[in-house]
Structure formats: structure tokens, C-alpha cells
Design a protein around this motif. Structure first.
Motif, PDB file in Angstrom:
ATOM      1  N   ILE A 106       0.932   6.140  -9.358  1.00  0.00           N
ATOM      2  CA  ILE A 106       0.802   4.775  -9.469  1.00  0.00           C
ATOM      3  C   ILE A 106       2.328   4.415  -9.505  1.00  0.00           C
ATOM      4  O   ILE A 106       2.787   3.098  -8.920  1.00  0.00           O
ATOM      5  CB  ILE A 106       0.438   4.310 -10.916  1.00  0.00           C
ATOM      6  N   GLU A 107       3.385   5.054  -9.838  1.00  0.00           N
ATOM      7  CA  GLU A 107       4.894   4.916  -9.810  1.00  0.00           C
ATOM      8  C   GLU A 107       5.194   4.303  -8.556  1.00  0.00           C
ATOM      9  O   GLU A 107       5.984   3.251  -7.997  1.00  0.00           O
ATOM     10  CB  GLU A 107       5.546   5.761 -10.443  1.00  0.00           C
ATOM     11  N   ASP A 108       4.615   5.066  -7.633  1.00  0.00           N
ATOM     12  CA  ASP A 108       5.405   5.099  -6.024  1.00  0.00           C
ATOM     13  C   ASP A 108       4.526   3.943  -5.472  1.00  0.00           C
ATOM     14  O   ASP A 108       5.262   3.066  -4.660  1.00  0.00           O
ATOM     15  CB  ASP A 108       4.821   6.288  -5.321  1.00  0.00           C
ATOM     16  N   GLN A 109       3.503   3.785  -5.635  1.00  0.00           N
ATOM     17  CA  GLN A 109       2.737   2.439  -5.170  1.00  0.00           C
ATOM     18  C   GLN A 109       3.046   1.153  -5.591  1.00  0.00           C
ATOM     19  O   GLN A 109       3.479   0.262  -4.790  1.00  0.00           O
ATOM     20  CB  GLN A 109       1.142   2.456  -5.393  1.00  0.00           C
ATOM     21  N   LEU A 110       3.539   1.078  -6.970  1.00  0.00           N
ATOM     22  CA  LEU A 110       4.205  -0.178  -7.407  1.00  0.00           C
ATOM     23  C   LEU A 110       5.498  -0.409  -6.853  1.00  0.00           C
ATOM     24  O   LEU A 110       6.069  -1.563  -6.360  1.00  0.00           O
ATOM     25  CB  LEU A 110       4.379  -0.071  -9.004  1.00  0.00           C
ATOM     26  N   ILE A 111       6.556   0.725  -6.716  1.00  0.00           N
ATOM     27  CA  ILE A 111       7.778   0.567  -6.257  1.00  0.00           C
ATOM     28  C   ILE A 111       7.825   0.281  -4.963  1.00  0.00           C
ATOM     29  O   ILE A 111       8.564  -0.450  -4.571  1.00  0.00           O
ATOM     30  CB  ILE A 111       8.522   2.000  -6.588  1.00  0.00           C
ATOM     31  N   GLU A 112       6.795   1.008  -4.025  1.00  0.00           N
ATOM     32  CA  GLU A 112       6.720   0.556  -2.688  1.00  0.00           C
ATOM     33  C   GLU A 112       6.419  -0.932  -2.536  1.00  0.00           C
ATOM     34  O   GLU A 112       7.006  -1.721  -1.565  1.00  0.00           O
ATOM     35  CB  GLU A 112       5.813   1.492  -1.896  1.00  0.00           C
ATOM     36  N   THR A 113       5.527  -1.355  -3.202  1.00  0.00           N
ATOM     37  CA  THR A 113       5.138  -2.776  -3.107  1.00  0.00           C
ATOM     38  C   THR A 113       6.283  -3.689  -3.431  1.00  0.00           C
ATOM     39  O   THR A 113       6.466  -4.759  -2.734  1.00  0.00           O
ATOM     40  CB  THR A 113       4.052  -3.310  -4.013  1.00  0.00           C
ATOM     41  N   ILE A 114       7.187  -3.522  -4.346  1.00  0.00           N
ATOM     42  CA  ILE A 114       8.177  -4.374  -4.972  1.00  0.00           C
ATOM     43  C   ILE A 114       9.209  -4.428  -3.982  1.00  0.00           C
ATOM     44  O   ILE A 114       9.794  -5.406  -3.490  1.00  0.00           O
ATOM     45  CB  ILE A 114       8.859  -3.936  -6.098  1.00  0.00           C
ATOM     46  N   GLN A 115       9.662  -3.191  -3.442  1.00  0.00           N
ATOM     47  CA  GLN A 115      10.707  -3.032  -2.258  1.00  0.00           C
ATOM     48  C   GLN A 115      10.501  -3.448  -1.173  1.00  0.00           C
ATOM     49  O   GLN A 115      11.329  -3.981  -0.371  1.00  0.00           O
ATOM     50  CB  GLN A 115      11.202  -1.648  -2.540  1.00  0.00           C
ATOM     51  N   THR A 116       8.958  -3.446  -0.650  1.00  0.00           N
ATOM     52  CA  THR A 116       8.700  -4.102   0.595  1.00  0.00           C
ATOM     53  C   THR A 116       9.083  -5.562   0.663  1.00  0.00           C
ATOM     54  O   THR A 116       9.522  -6.093   1.805  1.00  0.00           O
ATOM     55  CB  THR A 116       7.300  -3.728   0.706  1.00  0.00           C
ATOM     56  N   HIS A 117       8.966  -6.283  -0.395  1.00  0.00           N
ATOM     57  CA  HIS A 117       9.109  -7.829  -0.545  1.00  0.00           C
ATOM     58  C   HIS A 117      10.661  -8.199  -1.079  1.00  0.00           C
ATOM     59  O   HIS A 117      10.983  -9.431  -1.010  1.00  0.00           O
ATOM     60  CB  HIS A 117       8.073  -8.493  -1.310  1.00  0.00           C
ATOM     61  N   GLU A 118      11.325  -7.267  -1.662  1.00  0.00           N
ATOM     62  CA  GLU A 118      12.581  -7.686  -2.170  1.00  0.00           C
ATOM     63  C   GLU A 118      13.928  -6.458  -2.045  1.00  0.00           C
ATOM     64  O   GLU A 118      13.207  -5.405  -1.901  1.00  0.00           O
ATOM     65  CB  GLU A 118      12.334  -7.741  -3.673  1.00  0.00           C
ATOM     66  N   ASP A 119      14.748  -6.789  -1.954  1.00  0.00           N
ATOM     67  CA  ASP A 119      16.052  -5.864  -1.874  1.00  0.00           C
ATOM     68  C   ASP A 119      16.570  -5.832  -3.017  1.00  0.00           C
ATOM     69  O   ASP A 119      17.279  -6.368  -3.742  1.00  0.00           O
ATOM     70  CB  ASP A 119      17.161  -6.763  -1.027  1.00  0.00           C
ATOM     71  N   ILE A 120      15.914  -4.599  -3.780  1.00  0.00           N
ATOM     72  CA  ILE A 120      16.036  -4.073  -5.143  1.00  0.00           C
ATOM     73  C   ILE A 120      16.222  -2.610  -5.064  1.00  0.00           C
ATOM     74  O   ILE A 120      15.634  -1.724  -4.295  1.00  0.00           O
ATOM     75  CB  ILE A 120      14.960  -4.535  -6.048  1.00  0.00           C
TER      76      ILE A 120
END
Length: 574
Positions: A106-120
Motif C-alpha cells: 500500500i505504501e508503494d502505491q500511495l507514494i507512486e501516485t503522489i509523486q506522479t503528480h507532485e515534485d515531492i
């Protein structure tokens, strides 16, 4: 926030152009939950796909406009559409199991989604992911975030999907049947979460569902679709309590009632000829064949002191594996020729009971009896053992339970040769055609494949196949949960007719208490593998004794006296 004007969606094909959506208009304000309701094929999901830009080729928008704020979504380039999809518009699908990657935590999927749309940074993305899981109601989020999807329950997986949808602070979330596969307790939690997000974050929701109770409980406004066209729209209470269009009136009348038991459902004319077709000579042949068996069709079934334990994987050489008790000393008696309703939340043991009865799971302890005869348990039942024939199942998803590579005639004939009920191939085909007629389908359906039928028609075929085994008991495991209101009413009427005509003994498993009331004579309530209440159905619904039973009824969206009661008064008015 969202404006859809005169939307028309078409699908070109070899034999012409199919218009899936025609001249549809709707608006959604910030913080508004807008319901989209209609039968299967009405175009609900097509509207959602058009808004988010996921129309399946060769489908295209031939007319109209879709604006998100000041942005015209139909003129965006591929890169712009990709950025908008996910960042400003998110989607929650019906089945969270297929929405999540089973190979990623779940961690990898959430982080991937966030970083796809934001430079974070990854650490900041992880902190936000944990906050989102906490916001959606997942306890111990900092530890649970490292789990895989299969390690969560259905309701928890749906919360994870909602957290994924929230990753980019969207303005609009399209929720396509987000609670259909959930029991009433988990459904209530998910709907409370959606309402909370609309109120606190100002997110607009397009809630696509066929559950009128969910619409009544959740939405401020509703649009009713049929055949890709808007039949009626307006404030939810106005549309549900005083529907103006004849189709909306008939749709509301087909909603199962929780406050009173009816003999029959009123059915909109959605499957031409199915509901009103007279019983022909072919159907009479099927009826005579069913009654010509050595034993009557409906017999009593009981289980006494059944316990089922599952042993988990050993995580250490020096530690005993964990043991999970799925059923704990469960006893139940189904009277001959009656319908027993089996209810309880996900994980309560309902499906495990069905598997024990059908010989698919070996109980740790306990006995099964058909009338006065003791049934062999799973290890003693071979594939062609006669005891397998006497208990048949109708599953939740008829598309999965019917072999997609076989014609309907072959699917229906299988139990006839498997159990030695008819050795002549031509007679097997005639019986298959006659049984199709009995369940309200044309006999020429034997030459077609499952994918050529609607969901309701496939479920009729599944019922026909079960009857061709000449069962003594029929187990219906969530047989209508995947169907819309009108088709559900037709299938339930069919089961009512067959049960009355042949005095069938039925175990009816469902998380929809309104449906259970309409179908059952008696009821058994399970929680965590134990029976918490059992008795006559009407006594249960009028005066439930156990605290858990009262809780289940209070959480049902259209329970009289509780939230969502609007859908009860409208049936009487219609």
C-alpha cells in the motif's frame, strides 16, 4: 464545479453507430454528492468515463461539452488530460481488489501516485500517505501501510482506494458502485467517509449506483437514466418521494421494502417478455420432469455443532501456526420447503457455511443431515457422489460461474450426464431447452454463449442449471447483489415462483436485509462464526433481540425510522 451539457457519446461499429449517451446534462457543485442511478446499460459508467477521459475506443463524444470549472475537458491534449486525470479528477471503482496492484505494498502505491503528480520527496510522500490512511479511518496507519492489498478486508481495501483518490487533492471524485460488494456495516462506514470528505474538503462526488437506499441516504441531487437518456433529475427527496416520470415510478416500486413483506415485486419492463411470458408446453415438460424424481424436491437440511478451523502458514520453525476459527459450534435447521435467510457482515462465516454444506470445506467437528439421513462430509464426497447432487448453488456472479467457452445447451446438459439423470444426448438437449422456458428464456438460447446475455438473463441460466440436477436444497449466495434494482426484482420473482411451485428448500445468503425479508421464512444471524440470533423472519424484522441484529437493521440505508427512510414511503405512494 462540474458542468455537463448536452453530452452525446457514440460507438461506431460494423452494423452502424450505437448511441450510448444522448443529450445528457447535469451539474455538480463543490461539496455536493450527485447520484446517478439507472438499470444496467443505462449509460451511468459511460458518463463517468467521458468525464475522466477514459472512454473505451472506438467510443467518442459526438456532441456536447464537459467543463471542470473553467477548463473544457474535451479539448485537452493527451498530456494535459493525463495531468487532469488523477490530479483534479479521481475515480473509485467497484472492486477494490482489482483496483490495487497485488504485487505492491500500500505504501508503494500511495507514494507512486503522489509523486506522479507532485515534485515531492519520498519521505514527505510517505508522511502524506500515512495521513491519508488515517483520514480514511485505517488504524495503526504507520504499520499497516507496509501491508499488501490481500492483507486487508474488503472495506479496508476500499478505504485504501479512497486514500489513493485523495492523494492529489482532487476537485471531483467519480465513485462507480463503491459499496455494491460490501455488507451493510462496512457500506455505512464508507458512505459516512464520503459524506465527511464532501463536507470537510468540499470535494464534489458523482456517485454511480443502482442502490436506491444509498442514493436516499447520501445524495443531495439525483439524475435517473434509462437507455442513455435522462428520465428525471432534481433534489433527491423530491425525485424519490414524488417521482414524476413513469419509469422513475416503476423503478422506485421495484425497490425491496424493509418495513413489510410483499408477495411479489413490481417490475419495470426492462427485459421484454421475461416477466409476463406464459408457461408454455416446453416449460410444462420441465416441470413434469422435475416432479418425476424418486424424492420430493424440497427436503429439510440441518447442521449440528459445526466447527471449521483454518490453520495459517507457519512463520517460524519454533512457533505454532495461528489457527483461525471460521465457524464455532454452529447449528441451523432449514425446514422442508422453506427459505432460510442467512445474514451477517463480511467475515462472519456465511460463505464458509455454504462450502461446508456443499462439501467444499471439511469441518473440524459437527454433522450434516438431509431430513433424517446423515450427509457425508467433504473428504467422503467424490465428484460423482450422489450427495453432491442434492445440494446445488447459485453464485453471486453468473458470468464467472458459467463456462464462457461452452454454449448454454452444453452448460445446462452437464449435470444431466454427470449425475446420470439422462443418458440420451437428444433428450438432454430437449430438457435444457424446456428448463430455459421454465425460467423465462427462449429455448433458442441453448445455441448462444454466456457473454451474449445480460446479467439477469445469465442468473436465470444459472438457476436453470442448478434445477437440472434435481436438488433437494438450493443455496443462493448473494444471487442478486451484482444486479440493478429492476433486474434484481425479476430474478427474485423467479425464485419466489419456483420456490412456491416446487416447494424448494432454499438457503438464501445476502447482506441486503430488505431482500432477505422479502425472500425468507426464517432467518439466522451470524457474527464472527457464531449464531447470535435465529427464528422466524417476521419476528426478527419486527422485534430483533440481539444487539448485533438491531445494529445491522439500523445501518441498512432504507430502514424505517432510520437514515435513508425516504425510499420507504415512496413505494406505498406509487
Amino acid at each position: 464545479m462540474l458542468t455537463v451539457e448536452n453530452l452525446t457519446v457514440q460507438f461506431p461499429g460494423r452494423f452502424g453507430t450505437f448511441t450510448a449517451i444522448e443529450d445528457v446534462s447535469l451539474t455538480i457543485e463543490r461539496g455536493e454528492i450527485h447520484g446517478l442511478v439507472g438499470e444496467s446499460g443505462a449509460g451511468k459508467s459511460t458518463i463517468g468515463a467521458a468525464i475522466i477521459g477514459l472512454l473505451q475506443p472506438p467510443g467518442f463524444v459526438s456532441n456536447g461539452s464537459i467543463h471542470l470549472g473553467d477548463t473544457d475537458l474535451l479539448i485537452l491534449g493527451d498530456d494535459e488530460a493525463h495531468q487532469t486525470r488523477g490530479k483534479r479528477i479521481s475515480m473509485i471503482f467497484q472492486d477494490p481488489q482489482t483496483s490495487l496492484n497485488p504485487l505492491m505494498t500500500i505504501e508503494d502505491q500511495l507514494i507512486e501516485t503522489i509523486q506522479t503528480h507532485e515534485d515531492i520527496s519520498t519521505e514527505d510522500a510517505r508522511s502524506r500517505a500515512i495521513s491519508l490512511l488515517e483520514e480514511t479511518g485505517i488504524e495503526n496507519a504507520s504499520q499497516r501501510i507496509k501491508a499488501y492489498p490481500h492483507q486487508f478486508s474488503g472495506g479496508m481495501r476500499q478505504r485504501v482506494v479512497i486514500a489513493l483518490a485523495l492523494c492529489t487533492n482532487p476537485e471531483l471524485i467519480i465513485a462507480d458502485e463503491p459499496t455494491t460488494a460490501l455488507d451493510v456495516a462496512v457500506q455505512s462506514q464508507v458512505l459516512d467517509l464520503i459524506r465527511g470528505l464532501a463536507n470537510t474538503r468540499g470535494i464534489g462526488f458523482l456517485l454511480i449506483t443502482h442502490d436506491i437506499g444509498v442514493i436516499a441516504q447520501t445524495c443531495q441531487n439525483v439524475t435517473v437514466l434509462r437507455g442513455g437518456q435522462v428520465m428525471e433529475h432534481g433534489p433527491t427527496q423530491q425525485v424519490l418521494n414524488a417521482p414524476e416520470h413513469p419509469y422513475t415510478q416503476s423503478l422506485m416500486a421495484a425497490v425491496p421494502r424493509l418495513d413489510v413483506k410483499l408477495d411479489r415485486f413490481l417490475v419495470p419492463d426492462t427485459e421484454e417478455g421475461v416477466e409476463t411470458a406464459p408457461i408454455g408446453r416446453s416449460a410444462e415438460d420441465a416441470e413434469r420432469w422435475l416432479r418425476s424424481g424418486d424424492e420430493m424436491l424440497g427436503q429439510g437440511l440441518s447442521m449440528e455443532g459445526v466447527t471449521v478451523k483454518f490453520t495459517g502458514a507457519r512463520d517460524s520453525l519454533f512457533r505454532k501456526p495461528e489457527v483461525f476459527v471460521a465457524l464455532d459450534d454452529v447449528s441451523m435447521t432449514i425446514r422442508p420447503g422453506t427459505v432460510m435467510g442467512l445474514v451477517g457482515e463480511s467475515g462472519s462465516g456465511k460463505s464458509t457455511m455454504a462450502k461446508v454444506l456443499t462439501g467444499l470445506v471439511q469441518p473440524t467437528a459437527g454433522t450434516l443431515k438431509l431430513n433424517d439421513s446423515t450427509l457425508p462430509l467433504a473428504r467422503q464426497r467424490g465428484r460423482k457422489d450422489p450427495s453432491r447432487r442434492v445440494i446445488q448453488m447459485v453464485f453471486q456472479d453468473p458470468y464467472s460461474s458459467l463456462n464462457s467457452r461452452h454454449r448454454i445447451g452444453d452448460i445446462l446438459a452437464e449435470p444431466l450426464w454427470l449425475y446420470g439423470l439422462e443418458n440420451d444426448r437428444a433428450k438432454r438437449r430437449d430438457l435444457a431447452a424446456a428448463m430455459l422456458d421454465l425460467v423465462g428464456l427462449s429455448a433458442d438460447a441453448i445455441n448462444r454463449y454466456p457473454h451474449q446475455f445480460s446479467g439477469g438473463q445469465r442468473q436465470r441460466i444459472a438457476v436453470a442449471r442448478s434445477l437440472l440436477a434435481r436438488p433437494r436444497v438450493l443455496i443462493c449466495d448473494e444471487p442478486t447483489s451484482a444486479l440493478d434494482v429492476s433486474i434484481q426484482a425479476q430474478v427474485l420473482n423467479l425464485l419466489k415462483d419456483l420456490q412456491a411451485r416446487f416447494s424448494l428448500t432454499i438457503l438464501f445468503i445476502s447482506h441486503n436485509l430488505a431482500v432477505v425479508r422479502q425472500m425468507s421464512d426464517d432467518i439466522t444471524v451470524l457474527k464472527s462464526g457464531k449464531v447470535v440470533e435465529a427464528g422466524p423472519s417476521e419476528a426478527f424484522f419486527n422485534d430483533p433481540q440481539a444487539d448485533y441484529s438491531q445494529e445491522l437493521l439500523s445501518l441498512t440505508p432504507n430502514y424505517v425510522g432510520q437514515k435513508g427512510v425516504a425510499s420507504q414511503t415512496l413505494v406505498t405512494e406509487v
